[in-house]
Write an enzyme that holds these catalytic residues in place. Structure first.
Site, PDB file in Angstrom:
ATOM      1  N   HIS A  19       9.016 -10.689   6.382  1.00 32.93           N
ATOM      2  CA  HIS A  19       8.601 -10.138   7.673  1.00 32.93           C
ATOM      3  C   HIS A  19       7.475 -10.981   8.250  1.00 32.93           C
ATOM      4  CE1 HIS A  19       6.175  -8.324   4.500  1.00 32.93           C
ATOM      5  NE2 HIS A  19       5.181  -8.317   5.374  1.00 32.93           N
TER       6      HIS A  19
ATOM      7  N   HIS B 151       4.020 -10.940  10.749  1.00 24.59           N
ATOM      8  CA  HIS B 151       2.974 -10.115  11.359  1.00 24.59           C
ATOM      9  C   HIS B 151       2.591 -10.719  12.712  1.00 24.59           C
ATOM     10  CE1 HIS B 151       1.603  -8.009   7.543  1.00 24.59           C
ATOM     11  NE2 HIS B 151       2.304  -9.015   7.033  1.00 24.59           N
TER      12      HIS B 151
HETATM   13  P1  AMP Z   1       2.675  -8.092   3.471  1.00 26.35           P
HETATM   14  O1  AMP Z   1       1.338  -8.048   2.769  1.00 26.35           O
HETATM   15  O2  AMP Z   1       2.834  -9.317   4.320  1.00 26.35           O
HETATM   16  O3  AMP Z   1       3.811  -7.845   2.523  1.00 26.35           O
HETATM   17  O4  AMP Z   1       2.619  -6.914   4.512  1.00 26.35           O
HETATM   18  C1  AMP Z   1       3.234  -5.679   4.341  1.00 26.35           C
HETATM   19  C2  AMP Z   1       2.735  -4.828   5.477  1.00 26.35           C
HETATM   20  O5  AMP Z   1       3.584  -3.706   5.589  1.00 26.35           O
HETATM   21  C3  AMP Z   1       1.308  -4.301   5.264  1.00 26.35           C
HETATM   22  O6  AMP Z   1       0.477  -4.802   6.312  1.00 26.35           O
HETATM   23  C4  AMP Z   1       1.481  -2.794   5.322  1.00 26.35           C
HETATM   24  O7  AMP Z   1       0.431  -2.144   6.012  1.00 26.35           O
HETATM   25  C5  AMP Z   1       2.810  -2.622   6.044  1.00 26.35           C
HETATM   26  N1  AMP Z   1       3.541  -1.409   5.718  1.00 26.35           N
HETATM   27  C6  AMP Z   1       3.825  -0.930   4.486  1.00 26.35           C
HETATM   28  N2  AMP Z   1       4.553   0.203   4.587  1.00 26.35           N
HETATM   29  C7  AMP Z   1       4.729   0.439   5.902  1.00 26.35           C
HETATM   30  C8  AMP Z   1       5.384   1.459   6.660  1.00 26.35           C
HETATM   31  N3  AMP Z   1       6.016   2.489   6.071  1.00 26.35           N
HETATM   32  N4  AMP Z   1       5.346   1.379   8.009  1.00 26.35           N
HETATM   33  C9  AMP Z   1       4.712   0.358   8.622  1.00 26.35           C
HETATM   34  N5  AMP Z   1       4.086  -0.637   7.972  1.00 26.35           N
HETATM   35  C10 AMP Z   1       4.080  -0.587   6.627  1.00 26.35           C
END
Ligand code: AMP
Ligand code: ZN
Length: 142
Positions: A104, A106
């Site tokens: 994903h 950001h």
């Molecule tokens: P990463 O560290 O790049 O894997 O980022 C994962 C992101 O997903 C984090 O910033 C979390 O806050 C976000 N995240 C985890 N669960 C959810 C959810 N249910 N809805 C929205 N964002 C989420």
């Protein structure tokens, strides 16, 4: 169309509608929703709907769709928040801070003077090391 899904993946569950999200944008191949723990309000995530653990696993055929989604959602993030700038972050593997193992992107709205520090930079101790590393990578890409 073939879809790939990991039954234990939280983003796959969001894609399937089994877990709610603050949805921003959806196409046949991509989904965007707001990060539940934002760097600042409006921080959005853009992802391919299919489960690919890291950026390096995402097929190049999805590149156009992802880039289009990133551009559209990025513009919406900026307009909706009044941001003056926008960062694109992308984490791969735990060592790089990846928490959710479904690739994903950001999109983080930025404001002048918001104080967010992205990274610290250094220099090469040995001036040859930079050229050596570049050559090693170039050879791997041949
Ligand atoms: P990463 O560290 O790049 O894997 O980022 C994962 C992101 O997903 C984090 O910033 C979390 O806050 C976000 N995240 C985890 N669960 C959810 C959810 N249910 N809805 C929205 N964002 C989420
Ligand atoms: Zn997944």
């Amino acid at each position: 169309m073939m879809t790939t899904r990991d039954p234990d993946c939280i983003f796959c569950k969001i894609v399937a509608g089994e877990i709610p999200c603050a949805k921003v944008y959806e196409t046949g191949t991509c989904l965007a929703f707001l990060d539940i723990a934002p760097v600042s309000a409006g921080h959005a995530l853009v992802l391919p709907k299919d489960h690919h653990p890291t950026l390096m696993d995402v097929p190049a055929s999805l590149g156009g769709d992802l880039l289009e989604a990133l551009g559209k959602v990025g513009r919406a993030v900026m307009e909706a928040t009044g941001a003056e700038g926008l960062n694109l972050f992308q984490n791969n593997y735990e060592a790089a801070g990846q928490l959710v193992h479904h690739a994903h992107f950001h999109l983080v709205p930025r404001f002048s003077g918001d104080g967010l520090r992205l990274w610290t930079q250094s220099s090469y101790d040995d001036p040859d090391e930079m050229q050596r590393l570049a050559k090693k990578m170039a050879d791997l890409l041949k």
